[in-house]
Design a protein around this motif. Structure first.
Motif, PDB file in Angstrom:
ATOM      1  N   UNK A  13       0.835  -1.157  -0.042  1.00 56.88           N
ATOM      2  CA  UNK A  13       0.116  -0.073   0.094  1.00 56.88           C
ATOM      3  C   UNK A  13       0.839   1.416  -0.064  1.00 56.88           C
ATOM      4  N   UNK A  14       2.335   1.153  -0.131  1.00 53.49           N
ATOM      5  CA  UNK A  14       2.929   2.320  -0.373  1.00 53.49           C
ATOM      6  C   UNK A  14       3.526   2.696   1.224  1.00 53.49           C
ATOM      7  N   UNK A  15       3.060   2.211   2.284  1.00 51.76           N
ATOM      8  CA  UNK A  15       3.704   2.434   3.659  1.00 51.76           C
ATOM      9  C   UNK A  15       4.733   1.439   3.914  1.00 51.76           C
ATOM     10  N   UNK A  16       6.060   2.195   4.360  1.00 53.64           N
ATOM     11  CA  UNK A  16       7.322   1.492   4.597  1.00 53.64           C
ATOM     12  C   UNK A  16       7.587   1.483   5.903  1.00 53.64           C
ATOM     13  N   UNK A  17       7.837   0.560   6.632  1.00 48.22           N
ATOM     14  CA  UNK A  17       8.106   0.179   7.982  1.00 48.22           C
ATOM     15  C   UNK A  17       9.385  -0.319   8.406  1.00 48.22           C
ATOM     16  N   UNK A  18       9.979   0.163   9.453  1.00 47.27           N
ATOM     17  CA  UNK A  18      11.283  -0.587   9.952  1.00 47.27           C
ATOM     18  C   UNK A  18      11.208  -2.186  10.291  1.00 47.27           C
ATOM     19  N   UNK A  19      12.113  -2.974   9.670  1.00 45.13           N
ATOM     20  CA  UNK A  19      11.544  -4.313  10.014  1.00 45.13           C
ATOM     21  C   UNK A  19      12.237  -4.793  11.174  1.00 45.13           C
ATOM     22  N   UNK A  20      13.088  -4.113  11.713  1.00 41.60           N
ATOM     23  CA  UNK A  20      13.896  -4.349  12.995  1.00 41.60           C
ATOM     24  C   UNK A  20      14.248  -3.212  13.826  1.00 41.60           C
ATOM     25  N   UNK A  21      14.582  -3.210  15.048  1.00 37.99           N
ATOM     26  CA  UNK A  21      14.716  -2.225  16.238  1.00 37.99           C
ATOM     27  C   UNK A  21      16.074  -1.539  15.785  1.00 37.99           C
ATOM     28  N   UNK A  22      16.600  -0.380  15.658  1.00 37.91           N
ATOM     29  CA  UNK A  22      17.778   0.168  15.212  1.00 37.91           C
ATOM     30  C   UNK A  22      17.952   1.574  15.293  1.00 37.91           C
ATOM     31  N   UNK A  23      18.989   1.926  14.394  1.00 35.30           N
ATOM     32  CA  UNK A  23      19.026   3.443  14.157  1.00 35.30           C
ATOM     33  C   UNK A  23      19.222   3.792  12.783  1.00 35.30           C
ATOM     34  N   UNK A  24      18.360   4.804  12.225  1.00 33.02           N
ATOM     35  CA  UNK A  24      18.569   5.277  10.778  1.00 33.02           C
ATOM     36  C   UNK A  24      19.844   5.797  10.486  1.00 33.02           C
TER      37      UNK A  24
END
Length: 152
Positions: free
Chosen positions: A44-55
């Motif tokens: 649907x175009x929404x992209x989420x973090x797959x894991x805990x971390x830092x950008x």
């Protein structure tokens, strides 16, 4: 005494269909030159973090984000195929470099209509650029961001 390497699991980056990298219509990804991982289509175009971390990095063209997991692995999330030349136009980034994220944090929203008008594939590719092996837990099936899809 035996020591066992702890296996870590990554969730899906979007609600959609999970695919093996070999299904990606881009040789750099499908041949795993960029690392092992998976792809998501029909999302649907929404992209989420797959894991805990830092950008760690948001590409200037906004088409890719790198996250470093809490245990040090780097994960590249690449939005769409051949989208660099769109200069960020269809991507709305919702995080900033250095920001801590949890699994399921919204990272970006892709304007799928703009991608379609530009005749670009909207597939989301997730790879470990520094890693050789992982195991895709699900293939060619619908997943949500709560589903664990890749073990490394």
């Amino acid at each position: 005494m035996l020591f066992f390497k702890t296996k870590k699991v990554m969730k899906s980056v979007a609600n959609g269909q999970v695919l093996p990298l070999e299904a990606v219509k881009d040789e750099v990804f499908s041949s795993k030159m960029m690392g092992d991982g998976f792809a998501i289509s029909q999302h649907d175009g929404r992209v989420y973090a797959p894991i805990d971390g830092i950008v760690k990095n948001i590409f200037p063209t906004l088409h890719a984000i790198t996250i470093e997991s809490k245990t040090g692995e780097k994960i590249l999330i690449h939005m769409g195929l051949d989208t660099v030349d769109l200069k960020g136009e269809p991507f709305s980034i919702r995080v900033s470099e250095g920001q801590k994220v949890k699994s399921e944090t919204l990272l970006a929203v892709i304007d799928l209509t703009k991608l379609e008008k530009a005749q670009k594939d909207d597939m989301i590719i997730v790879v470990f650029p520094e890693m050789i092996h992982g195991n895709l837990l699900m293939k060619n099936q619908n997943v949500t961001i709560q589903d664990e899809v890749f073990k490394f």
